[in-house]
Design a protein around this motif. Structure first.
Motif: not given
Length: 124
Positions: A33-54
């Protein structure tokens, strides 16, 4: 050893689009399974989007629903993030991540493998 390499980041004006790619090597990509996360300056890493293996199950953060689309091509060992209608608040370093266990897609703690990140800057 699984390696993830992101590309496609850059500078874009508000309202513009970018497509991020994440190429995987060293593992059986179709099992991740794959995901995209992001982190802006001064902020915690946050979830953006995810997709299952299929690719049948997808999940998005509320802040990007309707604007971002996650997809994958298991033949190319690549996951994508199409980002439309970009806003200045989307500015961050974007990371792709992969995992082989757990049912959810949004928890960073469940991801085993991480890329080095790619910078996305939305500014006029």
């Amino acid at each position: 050893q699984v390696q993830l390499v992101e590309s496609g980041g850059g500078l874009v004006q508000p309202g513009g689009s970018l497509r991020l790619s994440c190429a995987a090597s060293g593992g059986t990509f179709s099992r991740f399974a794959m995901g995209w996360f992001r982190q802006a300056p001064g902020k915690e890493r946050e979830f953006v989007a995810g997709i299952s293996s299929t690719g049948l199950t997808k999940d998005y953060a509320d802040s990007v629903k309707g604007r971002f689309t996650i997809s994958r091509d298991n033949a190319k060992n690549t996951v994508y993030l199409q980002m439309n209608s970009l806003k200045p608040e989307d500015t961050a370093v974007y990371y792709c991540a992969g995992k082989t266990t757990g049912w959810g897609l949004s928890s960073a703690n469940e991801y085993n493998y991480w890329g080095q990140g790619t910078q996305v800057t939305v500014s006029s």
